[in-house]
Design an enzyme around this catalytic site. Structure first.
Site, PDB file in Angstrom:
ATOM      1  N   GLY A  59       1.115  -1.030   0.016  1.00 27.01           N
ATOM      2  CA  GLY A  59      -0.108   0.083   0.099  1.00 27.01           C
ATOM      3  C   GLY A  59       0.968   1.422  -0.074  1.00 27.01           C
ATOM      4  N   ALA A  75       2.107   3.197  -2.662  1.00 32.43           N
ATOM      5  CA  ALA A  75       1.433   3.952  -3.117  1.00 32.43           C
ATOM      6  C   ALA A  75       0.513   5.055  -2.670  1.00 32.43           C
ATOM      7  CB  ALA A  75       1.331   3.934  -4.537  1.00 32.43           C
ATOM      8  N   GLY A  76      -0.284   4.984  -1.539  1.00 34.68           N
ATOM      9  CA  GLY A  76      -1.541   5.683  -0.871  1.00 34.68           C
ATOM     10  C   GLY A  76      -0.844   6.330   0.115  1.00 34.68           C
ATOM     11  N   PHE A  77      -1.769   6.978   0.947  1.00 36.68           N
ATOM     12  CA  PHE A  77      -1.730   7.944   1.432  1.00 36.68           C
ATOM     13  C   PHE A  77      -0.956   7.453   2.349  1.00 36.68           C
ATOM     14  CE2 PHE A  77      -3.624  10.114   5.764  1.00 36.68           C
ATOM     15  CZ  PHE A  77      -2.736  10.893   5.924  1.00 36.68           C
ATOM     16  N   ILE A  78      -1.034   6.733   3.890  1.00 37.62           N
ATOM     17  CA  ILE A  78      -0.057   6.324   4.907  1.00 37.62           C
ATOM     18  C   ILE A  78       1.344   5.972   4.281  1.00 37.62           C
ATOM     19  CG2 ILE A  78       0.391   5.479   6.865  1.00 37.62           C
ATOM     20  CD1 ILE A  78      -3.232   5.529   7.064  1.00 37.62           C
ATOM     21  N   ASP A 101      -7.748   2.109  15.305  1.00 33.45           N
ATOM     22  CA  ASP A 101      -8.419   1.928  16.467  1.00 33.45           C
ATOM     23  C   ASP A 101     -10.199   1.891  16.610  1.00 33.45           C
ATOM     24  OD1 ASP A 101      -9.699   4.694  15.027  1.00 33.45           O
ATOM     25  OD2 ASP A 101      -9.088   5.663  16.637  1.00 33.45           O
ATOM     26  N   LYS A 136     -11.313  -5.021   8.988  1.00 34.43           N
ATOM     27  CA  LYS A 136     -10.110  -4.725   9.779  1.00 34.43           C
ATOM     28  C   LYS A 136      -9.655  -5.763  11.263  1.00 34.43           C
ATOM     29  CE  LYS A 136      -7.014  -1.859   8.991  1.00 34.43           C
ATOM     30  NZ  LYS A 136      -5.846  -2.379   7.530  1.00 34.43           N
TER      31      LYS A 136
HETATM   32  N1  LIG Z   1      -6.045   6.883   6.513  1.00 33.00           N
HETATM   33  C1  LIG Z   1      -6.322   6.804   8.745  1.00 33.00           C
HETATM   34  O1  LIG Z   1      -6.621   7.838   8.641  1.00 33.00           O
HETATM   35  C2  LIG Z   1      -6.013   5.311   8.996  1.00 33.00           C
HETATM   36  C3  LIG Z   1      -6.455   5.619   9.977  1.00 33.00           C
HETATM   37  C4  LIG Z   1      -6.000   4.614  10.851  1.00 33.00           C
HETATM   38  C5  LIG Z   1      -5.226   3.126  10.148  1.00 33.00           C
HETATM   39  N2  LIG Z   1      -5.411   3.224   8.599  1.00 33.00           N
HETATM   40  C6  LIG Z   1      -4.816   1.694   7.980  1.00 33.00           C
HETATM   41  O2  LIG Z   1      -3.627   2.621   7.244  1.00 33.00           O
HETATM   42  C7  LIG Z   1      -3.784   1.554   6.142  1.00 33.00           C
HETATM   43  C8  LIG Z   1      -3.475   2.571   5.225  1.00 33.00           C
HETATM   44  O3  LIG Z   1      -4.710   3.193   4.593  1.00 33.00           O
HETATM   45  P1  LIG Z   1      -4.592   4.957   3.999  1.00 33.00           P
HETATM   46  O4  LIG Z   1      -5.170   5.969   4.519  1.00 33.00           O
HETATM   47  O5  LIG Z   1      -3.098   5.486   4.008  1.00 33.00           O
HETATM   48  O6  LIG Z   1      -5.525   4.468   2.605  1.00 33.00           O
HETATM   49  P2  LIG Z   1      -5.648   4.673   1.030  1.00 33.00           P
HETATM   50  O7  LIG Z   1      -6.755   4.122   0.671  1.00 33.00           O
HETATM   51  O8  LIG Z   1      -5.024   5.653   1.099  1.00 33.00           O
HETATM   52  O9  LIG Z   1      -4.689   3.419   1.024  1.00 33.00           O
HETATM   53  C9  LIG Z   1      -4.017   2.302   0.244  1.00 33.00           C
HETATM   54  C10 LIG Z   1      -3.544   1.465  -0.491  1.00 33.00           C
HETATM   55  O10 LIG Z   1      -3.837  -0.001  -0.292  1.00 33.00           O
HETATM   56  C11 LIG Z   1      -3.344  -0.337  -2.237  1.00 33.00           C
HETATM   57  N3  LIG Z   1      -4.732  -1.500  -1.877  1.00 33.00           N
HETATM   58  C12 LIG Z   1      -5.518  -1.027  -2.267  1.00 33.00           C
HETATM   59  N4  LIG Z   1      -6.386  -2.801  -2.287  1.00 33.00           N
HETATM   60  C13 LIG Z   1      -4.844  -3.993  -2.117  1.00 33.00           C
HETATM   61  C14 LIG Z   1      -4.633  -4.850  -2.879  1.00 33.00           C
HETATM   62  N5  LIG Z   1      -5.583  -5.915  -3.137  1.00 33.00           N
HETATM   63  N6  LIG Z   1      -3.361  -5.253  -2.945  1.00 33.00           N
HETATM   64  C15 LIG Z   1      -2.808  -4.238  -2.769  1.00 33.00           C
HETATM   65  N7  LIG Z   1      -2.849  -3.351  -2.903  1.00 33.00           N
HETATM   66  C16 LIG Z   1      -3.501  -2.598  -2.053  1.00 33.00           C
HETATM   67  C17 LIG Z   1      -3.981   1.538  -2.794  1.00 33.00           C
HETATM   68  O11 LIG Z   1      -4.098   1.132  -3.974  1.00 33.00           O
HETATM   69  C18 LIG Z   1      -3.654   1.940  -2.190  1.00 33.00           C
HETATM   70  O12 LIG Z   1      -2.549   2.559  -2.482  1.00 33.00           O
HETATM   71  C19 LIG Z   1      -4.786   1.175   5.850  1.00 33.00           C
HETATM   72  O13 LIG Z   1      -4.923  -0.605   6.163  1.00 33.00           O
HETATM   73  C20 LIG Z   1      -5.651   1.822   6.928  1.00 33.00           C
HETATM   74  O14 LIG Z   1      -6.747   0.577   6.986  1.00 33.00           O
HETATM   75  C21 LIG Z   1      -5.790   4.248   8.286  1.00 33.00           C
END
Ligand SMILES: NC(=O)c1ccc[n+]([C@@H]2O[C@H](COP(=O)([O-])OP(=O)(O)OC[C@H]3O[C@@H](n4cnc5c(N)ncnc54)[C@H](O)[C@@H]3O)[C@@H](O)[C@H]2O)c1
Length: 332
Positions: A8, A10-13, A125, A152
């Site tokens: 993941g 290339a996503g946000f976190i 959380d 999750k």
């Molecule tokens: N955003 C928040 O506030 C937050 C808070 C707590 C926990 N989280 C957790 O942090 C993690 C990242 O969250 P985020 O906000 O960056 O999400 P996001 O949606 O911005 O990014 C998710 C990334 O995962 C990739 N992805 C999705 N399905 C996939 C698959 N089947 N195989 C490979 N890659 C795949 C997407 O292409 C994307 O780059 C997640 O596990 C989320 O549950 C997020």
């Protein structure tokens, strides 16, 4: 540390994690594994790809064979790939179970067979469900309330089983809401910033009274790094902040940044089928390792607004135009 794999990434976190580990582990080869869904953006990691600092492998965490290949000789796996948007999970929940549960399972199976010595699993959380009063610690029951948080929580359970049965060396982290640049504008802060720029109203769910804690992406990365170095394998660590805001307060801060009157700029829309009033955690085990949050949303919001303003074209897929610019000074 020779090889770090970040799912993941290339996503946000994930992209913030990639930035942090690329900077702090200069001798490690870093591989991003990402399906490149709508939430990913190649620009999030392009500078590191162009300089050959990292490699991107496009693939699905549900693809067990690909996971085996990916994890060969991996020293550290950070699993941040997921379907992450609660609103989407009400209409498309099977995809959430597929990626978040089956995908996590496949990845852990591959990690086990590949003898990966350290894994960080990024949970949330939200698995604890709604916490109206007080705060919960890592031993609280998992009581998810929507298909996203249920998927999750289910992933956390798969991992728990692998830890007990096979001694899989996993650390699970459960953090508050994360804020920062590069978040896809389906989540409240980037969505409202972009709507403001386009001169549109900010649609608040329900009455806007739902509370959320907001932790900076950089603080999260710092916590992950401490856990990589000093975290106890097999443990669960909450990662939290005391910075708590009602959704309406977030909207008002954004209005202030653009000199807009909240009474005119905010509109109220139907709530989610179920919308947790509040999540709240303690993080004593992480605190004991020397971590504390350092960045506040109120302080970082102007810079974030500026980033979204400068990168507006990335998100304006239908030719939308910027009308309003954020003030450069801090939000009131
Ligand atoms: N955003 C928040 O506030 C937050 C808070 C707590 C926990 N989280 C957790 O942090 C993690 C990242 O969250 P985020 O906000 O960056 O999400 P996001 O949606 O911005 O990014 C998710 C990334 O995962 C990739 N992805 C999705 N399905 C996939 C698959 N089947 N195989 C490979 N890659 C795949 C997407 O292409 C994307 O780059 C997640 O596990 C989320 O549950 C997020």
């Amino acid at each position: 540390m020779k090889k770090i794999v970040i799912t993941g990434g290339a996503g946000f976190i994930g992209s913030h994690i990639v930035d942090h580990f690329a900077r702090h582990y200069p001798n490690a080869k870093i591989t991003v594994f990402d399906k490149m869904t709508y939430a990913a953006d190649i620009h999030n990691i392009m500078p590191l790809i162009e300089t050959d600092r990292i490699e991107l492998i496009v693939g699905d965490v549900c693809d067990l064979q690909k996971c085996y290949t990916l994890l060969k000789d991996c020293d550290l796996l950070i699993h941040a790939a997921a379907e992450s948007h609660v609103d989407n999970s009400f209409g498309n929940s099977l995809e959430f179970s597929r990626t978040n549960v089956l995908g996590t399972h496949a990845l852990m199976e591959a990690a086990l067979k590949s003898s990966v010595p350290k894994i960080i699993h990024v949970s949330t959380d939200e698995v604890y469900g709604e916490v109206i009063e007080g705060r919960v610690d890592e031993s609280a029951h998992l009581l998810p309330t929507n298909p996203y948080s249920a998927s999750k929580a289910a992933a956390d359970m798969v991992i728990q089983g692998y830890k007990k049965s096979f001694h899989l060396p996993v650390i699970t982290v459960r953090s508050n809401n994360i804020f920062g640049i590069r978040q896809f504008p389906e989540k409240i802060i980037p969505k409202f910033l972009l709507l403001m720029m386009m001169g549109q109203k900010l649609p608040l769910h329900g009455t806007g009274q739902n509370m959320r804690h907001f932790l900076a992406a950089q603080d999260l990365c710092q916590a992950l790094d401490i856990l990589v170095q000093k975290g106890e394998i097999g443990q669960i660590y909450n990662i939290g902040t005391m910075d708590e805001y009602k959704n309406i307060e977030v909207a008002e801060m954004i209005c202030a940044l653009f000199d807009q009157n909240p009474k005119e700029a905010i509109t109220y829309i139907d709530d989610r089928p179920f919308n947790d009033a509040r999540y709240a955690i303690t993080w004593e085990p992480l605190k004991a390792l020397g971590w504390k949050p350092a960045i506040h949303l109120r302080d970082q919001l102007p810079d974030m607004a500026r980033w979204y303003y400068d990168n507006f074209d990335r998100f304006a897929k239908n030719g939308e135009e910027r009308i309003n610019a954020p003030k450069l000074q801090k939000a009131a």
